[in-house]
Design an enzyme around this catalytic site. Structure first.
Site, short mmCIF file in Angstrom:
data_model
loop_
_atom_site.label_atom_id
_atom_site.label_comp_id
_atom_site.label_asym_id
_atom_site.label_seq_id
_atom_site.Cartn_x
_atom_site.Cartn_y
_atom_site.Cartn_z
N LEU A 1 0.74 6.61 10.37
CA LEU A 1 1.34 6.11 11.61
C LEU A 1 2.39 5.07 11.23
O LEU A 1 2.08 4.11 10.53
CB LEU A 1 0.27 5.49 12.51
CG LEU A 1 0.78 4.82 13.81
CD1 LEU A 1 1.44 5.85 14.72
CD2 LEU A 1 -0.36 4.13 14.54
N VAL B 1 -0.53 3.25 7.06
CA VAL B 1 0.55 2.69 7.85
C VAL B 1 1.86 2.94 7.12
O VAL B 1 1.98 2.62 5.93
CB VAL B 1 0.34 1.18 8.09
CG1 VAL B 1 1.51 0.61 8.88
CG2 VAL B 1 -0.97 0.93 8.82
N LYS B 2 2.82 3.51 7.83
CA LYS B 2 4.11 3.82 7.21
C LYS B 2 5.07 2.65 7.36
O LYS B 2 5.26 2.14 8.47
CB LYS B 2 4.72 5.07 7.84
CG LYS B 2 4.03 6.35 7.46
CD LYS B 2 4.67 7.56 8.12
CE LYS B 2 5.90 8.02 7.38
NZ LYS B 2 6.39 9.34 7.90
N ILE B 3 5.65 2.24 6.25
CA ILE B 3 6.63 1.16 6.22
C ILE B 3 7.88 1.68 5.50
O ILE B 3 7.76 2.26 4.42
CB ILE B 3 6.08 -0.08 5.49
CG1 ILE B 3 4.90 -0.67 6.27
CG2 ILE B 3 7.17 -1.12 5.29
CD1 ILE B 3 4.25 -1.86 5.58
#
Length: 956
Positions: free
Chosen positions: A121, A152-154
């Site tokens: 996400l 978690v996508k960064i």
């Protein structure tokens, strides 16, 4: 078949996708959709194709949520309560999808001991270049989803890299996205390693942390190949060498990144972490769908197979590889050839570094645009579901204004200006002091958090049996409460709310007689506590209330003021019953939804909890997650701002249904005082009865504020046909008046940005106060105001002007002077009738009759204002706005005066000083201004003046 996965081939024995595992690669799916998870399709891919993970991004969610209706039932359910913003709605929907997918993938997570089974996400793409915002959101999403197999996508921007290190140190699984260059990948891998080291140094477990680095592939070839084709077509001398590189640079770039990964794994530094249980940050090949039809549709899967890697495959490519993909450990093949390709690309000037840097920016922009589209779709669904619970803004605009506003909406989205307003970024306006005046943005939620304070006050007031409430204030402290009093009327079983905002002695006496002094709750409202009018009104009513009660009346007084103000000291010294505080970071005209409006509302029996809850729906509609094109406050503000700036339509003509007619006076102040400065601004025109198109110039915008099922004035149709812009603001019921307050506050801030001014200061109001203070001080010292001589007298009418205006107007009788004055009115001008007389039904009717005749004859906008009330409202625009006003100030001898206790002057003296101070500032600004003073009975003098005006403009 780009958006779904085919079931064809799922029954094949030995799926080629599942066999990727034999080469150490995990197939992930670049797709998520609720129905795909709920109908078992995702689970089937896991079981039969060996799917080992799922990734999402804004573009994927935009297709899933923004199109179709499968999410509508949940949206309706979520909005049954107090409401959510578009951003909050999206997040609820997305998190539910992510959790569901995490559930399907969890067996994979357990079976692989945390190597695979992840669902990704992404943090908001708006934060791609905001390190602090990124880590804050990563932590929040990690907690909100609450699943071990979440990633978690960064984005792998420079700012994102710092956030990645912190997130890893926090123990959050991270999918780094939008990596294109080897240097960016090196920085990301360093961030991963240093994050693990920081965590290990604290003695915390690092064995459960997982991360992938998403290295994008096909987009590089699309850019490089395009440049190659351009140069070949242009006859480049290196055409053959260039053609030899088509379709090879992206794969060579990926292979170079993988070689770097292998080298780092051998390093003592990594080995030390591995000994503590650290998992490697695997390379994940992203953007593996083939863009060029000349290449194999499975090129970027077949050529990038290797150990300890992931390939996140889009749906179409997933099906294609299942159907005809070939397996081989290709990632470590022909490494020297890959290095040669990269060297050739550099020798031939293909600027891989420049291409990858641009791709990062383009990728962030693309995801932001997708997110805008997604949030816009959610906002539209939200508005549809809320229906009549939400005020609605629509506009009928001529094509030139419509196109200009649409273009501006796009620019506002690209520049993130809505979010920057909410972040209190002063560069939206002038880079000045604006940030210190923006707490009106969050005051509704703040007051809801402290609502018990107001509800307790309301119960106490009711128990004390007050019959009346008299609010003493000016401008922002009085106009908002006046709207509430007149809109909602007296509530059954509650005291009646009266609002006094005048220094006219007759009006002061009228309000004194209108209330039962023994049973009245007095509210003294003054932000600074230094404003003249509330202070002298307090002095008067403190005295008369004390006389009526036979004691100090402190128990009957409430103060609303900013902390540490002069009024706070007065209230404390005099033993006021209660003191309520405003927010020093909210200006007066933006204060109606703060205690300045809510305290009077609460004590007069309004359900302030319900009022604020309904209002908050509009706050959310205008919030940072509502893109410009679906944000009613932005759209309204852009129409007003651009109509004035680009098309000369700076006269905002306000129409309102009878039940909310008083809203126009509040809106006048908001617009005029906020925008009228530095020679520009919007001139609000309230209560001007609609005419036929021939009485209007090309300087108008019409704002029609409708209540319930009220129909628009039929004459608006003719005005639309004539090309006039018409904005319609429709309230389902009176309880939405708070929404109207907020949407216009936000629109005014937006219009100020368009006009390039600070919408939160009011310099010319302050100048008028200074001039008034000089005159009242002079009276206190000498017992009279400084002498002045009229330049013309006609019976009971005396005319005054500064030297320049007097020279133009000359002498003669009233008709002659007025004729010369109004002959100065030209196209695009407006006439301001400024009456320093008692404001009652008779005088308002007189002013209305005069202004309408002037409008119809001169064919310009007209304003009818009463002083000193307008000094804290439209007076700012008249002095600081565009030099298009022609003003007639009307003063009169008071039939009776009222002394101000404790001061060396009376209310009549103050009113006269205010009128003269106002006129002096108008003159100093070079305005076309004339003052007429009426001696003798007011009614007779007003009739005489009206007759003279009629004769002066007859035949004009």
């Amino acid at each position: 078949m780009a958006d779904t996965i085919s079931n064809t081939g799922l029954d094949k024995v030995g799926s080629v996708l599942r066999d990727l595992e034999k080469h150490g690669q995990s197939p992930w799916l670049d797709f998520i959709q609720r129905s795909f998870t709920e109908d078992g399709s995702l689970k089937k891919l896991v079981e039969e194709d060996g799917l080992r993970g799922v990734t999402s991004n804004p573009a994927i969610f935009e297709k899933a949520i923004g199109k179709g209706t499968e999410y509508d039932p949940q949206i309706r359910k979520l909005l049954e309560g107090e409401g959510l913003s578009a951003g909050d709605l999206y997040e609820h929907l997305a998190i539910d999808d992510i959790r569901a997918a995490c559930g399907v993938l969890y067996p994979v997570f357990e079976k692989t001991k945390g190597l695979d089974g992840y669902v990704s996400l992404e943090v908001s793409p708006y934060l791609a270049f905001d390190a602090h915002g990124t880590i804050t959101e990563a932590r929040r999403l990690w907690k909100a989803v609450g699943r071990k197999n979440l990633m978690v996508k960064i984005p792998g921007t420079e700012e994102g890299t710092g956030a990645i290190r912190e997130a890893i140190a926090d123990g959050i699984n991270i999918n780094v996205t939008l990596l294109f260059s080897l240097d960016a990948y090196k920085a990301v891998l360093e961030a991963y390693i240093s994050g693990l080291e920081a965590r290990a140094a604290r003695g915390e477990d690092i064995s459960h942390i997982s991360s992938v680095a998403s290295f994008f592939v096909s987009r590089i070839d699309a850019k490089i190949d395009g440049e190659i084709d351009r140069r070949v077509a242009a006859g480049d001398k290196d055409a053959e060498a260039l053609k030899a590189l088509r379709g090879k640079v992206a794969i060579a770039n990926a292979k170079a990144a993988y070689q770097y990964y292998l080298d780092v794994k051998k390093s003592p530094r990594w080995q030390a972490l591995a000994a503590k249980g650290a998992n490697p940050q695997r390379l994940l090949w992203a953007s593996t769908g083939t863009k060029d039809k000349a290449y194999s549709d499975v090129l970027y899967v077949e050529e990038l197979i290797g150990p300890e890697t992931v390939n996140t495959i889009p749906p179409a490519t997933f099906d294609a590889f299942r159907d005809h993909g070939k397996l081989r450990e290709s990632l470590t093949e022909n490494i020297e050839e890959a290095r040669h390709v990269l060297a050739e690309a550099e020798r031939l000037g293909l600027d891989l570094a420049g291409v990858t840097a641009k791709l990062v920016k383009d990728g962030c922009a693309s995801f932001s645009e997708s997110f805008d589209t997604l949030l816009g779709a959610v906002a539209e669904k939200r508005e549809s579901v809320l229906g009549k619970r939400l005020l609605h803004v629509t506009a009928d605009l001529p094509s030139d204004i419509r196109d200009d506003v649409a273009e501006s909406e796009t620019a506002w989205s690209k520049e993130g200006l809505v979010r920057r307003i909410w972040a209190k970024d002063t560069s939206v306006w002038t880079n000045g002091a604006e940030a210190g005046w923006l707490n009106w943005l969050t005051i509704v939620q703040d007051r809801l958090w402290h609502i018990e304070e107001l509800e307790l006050l309301a119960r106490d007031v009711r128990s004390r049996g007050f019959s009346d409430i008299l609010l003493l204030g000016m401008g922002g402290s009085s106009l908002g409460p006046e709207v509430l009093a007149e809109t909602f009327g007296q509530q059954e079983g509650w005291p009646k709310l009266h609002v006094l905002d005048s220094t006219d002695p007759q009006q002061v006496r009228a309000y004194e007689k209108a209330v039962d002094l023994k049973k009245t709750l007095f509210i003294v409202a003054s932000k600074s506590g230094g404003t003249l009018e509330p202070n002298i009104l307090f002095a008067h009513f403190w005295t008369v209330a004390g006389q009526a009660l036979g004691k100090a009346p402190g128990d009957n007084f409430i103060a609303i003021t900013d902390p540490d103000s002069h009024m706070q000291k007065v209230a404390e010294e005099n033993g006021f019953w209660r003191i309520f505080y405003g927010d020093p970071k909210i200006g007066g005209r933006f204060s109606v939804l703060s205690n300045f409006g809510l305290v009077p509302a609460a004590v007069s029996g309004l359900d302030v909890r319900k009022f604020l809850t309904i209002t908050n729906l509009m706050v959310e509609s205008c919030g940072p997650s509502a893109p410009a094109h679906v944000n009613p406050g932005v759209t309204l503000g852009l129409i007003l701002g651009h109509s004035a700036k680009c098309f000369g339509r700076d006269k905002v003509t306000i129409l309102a249904s009878k039940g909310i007619a008083s809203f126009g006076a509040w809106l006048e102040q908001l617009i005029a005082e906020s925008t009228g400065k530095k020679g520009t601004g919007l001139i609000p025109i309230d209560e001007e009865v609609l005419g036929t198109p021939d009485v209007y110039g090309k300087d108008r915008v019409f704002v029609d504020i409708l209540l319930g099922d009220d129909v628009p004035d039929s004459r608006l149709g003719a005005l639309r046909e004539a090309g006039a812009p018409v904005i319609t603001v429709r309230l389902a019921d009176k309880n939405e008046i708070g929404q109207a307050f907020f949407v216009f506050e936000f629109a005014t801030a937006v219009a100020g940005a368009v006009l390039g001014i600070d919408p939160f200061d009011q310099p010319d109001v302050e100048f008028s106060k200074v001039e008034t203070r000089k005159l009242t001080n002079a009276y206190a010292e000498t017992g009279s105001l400084p002498a002045e001589e009229p330049f013309a007298i006609d019976g009971k009418l005396s005319f005054y002007a500064d030297e320049k205006n007097a020279g133009v107007l000359g002498g003669g009788d009233a008709v002659s002077v007025l004729k010369k004055h109004f002959s100065r009115v030209g196209a695009g001008d407006y006439v301001g009738l400024l009456a320093y007389i008692e404001r009652n039904r008779e005088t308002r009717d007189w002013a209305q009759d005069v202004r309408m005749e002037l409008r119809d004859v001169l064919k310009v906008a007209t304003a009818a204002e009463f002083g000193p009330r307008f000094l804290h409202s439209t007076g700012q625009a008249y002095k600081g706005g565009p030099d298009s006003g022609v003003f007639l100030q009307v003063t009169a001898a008071d039939a009776a005066d009222v002394p101000v206790p404790g001061h060396g002057f009376s209310f009549g003296v103050v009113k006269a000083a205010q009128a003269r101070g106002d006129f002096e500032v108008l003159s100093a600004r070079g305005r076309r201004a004339l003052r007429v003073h009426i001696d003798g009975p007011l009614e007779e003098g007003l009739k005489t003046l009206a007759t003279a005006i009629h004769k002066a403009v007859a035949g004009a």
